[in-house]
Design an enzyme around this catalytic site. Structure first.
Site, PDB file in Angstrom:
ATOM      1  CB  ILE A 197      -0.959  -0.027   1.219  1.00  0.00           C
ATOM      2  CG1 ILE A 197      -2.203   0.789   0.973  1.00  0.00           C
ATOM      3  CG2 ILE A 197      -0.267   0.395   2.506  1.00  0.00           C
ATOM      4  CD1 ILE A 197      -3.325   0.517   1.976  1.00  0.00           C
TER       5      ILE A 197
ATOM      6  CB  VAL B 275       2.229  -6.425   8.989  1.00  0.00           C
ATOM      7  CG1 VAL B 275       1.051  -7.387   8.911  1.00  0.00           C
ATOM      8  CG2 VAL B 275       1.780  -5.003   8.645  1.00  0.00           C
TER       9      VAL B 275
ATOM     10  CG  HIS C 262       5.303  -9.347   5.323  1.00  0.00           C
ATOM     11  ND1 HIS C 262       4.993  -9.335   6.665  1.00  0.00           N
ATOM     12  CD2 HIS C 262       6.032  -8.229   5.090  1.00  0.00           C
ATOM     13  CE1 HIS C 262       5.500  -8.243   7.219  1.00  0.00           C
ATOM     14  NE2 HIS C 262       6.148  -7.562   6.289  1.00  0.00           N
TER      15      HIS C 262
ATOM     16  CG  ASN D 260      11.523  -5.619   7.262  1.00  0.00           C
ATOM     17  OD1 ASN D 260      12.712  -5.610   6.970  1.00  0.00           O
ATOM     18  ND2 ASN D 260      10.655  -4.781   6.728  1.00  0.00           N
TER      19      ASN D 260
HETATM   20  P1  5GP Z   1       6.931  -4.767   7.508  1.00  0.00           P
HETATM   21  O1  5GP Z   1       7.538  -3.493   8.026  1.00  0.00           O
HETATM   22  O2  5GP Z   1       6.083  -5.456   8.522  1.00  0.00           O
HETATM   23  O3  5GP Z   1       7.954  -5.664   6.869  1.00  0.00           O
HETATM   24  O4  5GP Z   1       6.050  -4.316   6.289  1.00  0.00           O
HETATM   25  C1  5GP Z   1       4.671  -4.278   6.274  1.00  0.00           C
HETATM   26  C2  5GP Z   1       4.280  -3.692   4.945  1.00  0.00           C
HETATM   27  O5  5GP Z   1       2.871  -3.833   4.811  1.00  0.00           O
HETATM   28  C3  5GP Z   1       4.593  -2.195   4.792  1.00  0.00           C
HETATM   29  O6  5GP Z   1       5.464  -1.996   3.682  1.00  0.00           O
HETATM   30  C4  5GP Z   1       3.220  -1.546   4.581  1.00  0.00           C
HETATM   31  O7  5GP Z   1       3.247  -0.516   3.619  1.00  0.00           O
HETATM   32  C5  5GP Z   1       2.372  -2.710   4.120  1.00  0.00           C
HETATM   33  N1  5GP Z   1       0.983  -2.589   4.516  1.00  0.00           N
HETATM   34  C6  5GP Z   1       0.501  -2.244   5.741  1.00  0.00           C
HETATM   35  N2  5GP Z   1      -0.842  -2.256   5.750  1.00  0.00           N
HETATM   36  C7  5GP Z   1      -1.225  -2.631   4.496  1.00  0.00           C
HETATM   37  C8  5GP Z   1      -2.514  -2.810   3.890  1.00  0.00           C
HETATM   38  O8  5GP Z   1      -3.573  -2.656   4.502  1.00  0.00           O
HETATM   39  N3  5GP Z   1      -2.513  -3.195   2.591  1.00  0.00           N
HETATM   40  C9  5GP Z   1      -1.360  -3.384   1.884  1.00  0.00           C
HETATM   41  N4  5GP Z   1      -1.476  -3.747   0.599  1.00  0.00           N
HETATM   42  N5  5GP Z   1      -0.127  -3.218   2.423  1.00  0.00           N
HETATM   43  C10 5GP Z   1      -0.062  -2.835   3.712  1.00  0.00           C
END
Ligand code: 5GP
Ligand code: ZN
Length: 121
Positions: free
Chosen positions: A36, A104, A108, A95
């Protein structure tokens, strides 16, 4: 045994369709969707549908699934427009935990590609 689904998890809600996403790929095991808040011209996430909070919870039983995830990443990167290796290529980021910058808590893999400069990375 891992928990299949966490009703409080954002990415489980994306898997179930309760929260919409721009889908890149889906099969029985994985979902890929555009981030997003992209840091690069091409930026999508690949997640196992199985709820695992992070790589820190991986066990031997997950090795084949993670292998399939690694093989899926280059295929989807090319499909999404990444230029071929070696002039092009892509970056994968996974991460893990607070020091790893994880926000999150559903495992992923970020796949980032496209011409530089990028917003981050
Ligand atoms: P992390 O920091 O956990 O590795 O990355 C989480 C990623 O999830 C971030 O790059 C953030 O932009 C993405 N993200 C968070 N909420 C949403 C959402 O509701 N939809 C989508 N498509 N991506 C999200
Ligand atoms: Zn989840």
């Amino acid at each position: 045994m891992s928990q299949q689904f966490d009703p409080n998890c954002l990415f489980c809600k994306i898997v179930s369709g309760a929260i919409p996403s721009k889908k890149v790929f889906e099969d029985e095991e994985f979902l890929a969707f555009h981030d997003i808040n992209p840091w690069a011209p091409i930026h999508f996430l690949i997640i196992p549908k199985l709820h695992l909070p992070s790589m820190a919870q991986l066990e031997a039983e997950h090795a084949q699934m993670m292998g399939r995830l690694m093989v899926l990443a280059p295929k989807l990167a090319l499909e999404q427009g990444a230029s071929p290796y070696p002039q092009g290529g892509f970056r994968v980021v996974c991460n893990t935990g607070s020091h790893g910058g994880q926000e999150v808590h559903h495992l992923h893999m970020h796949v980032l590609a496209g011409p530089k400069p990028w917003v981050r990375g």
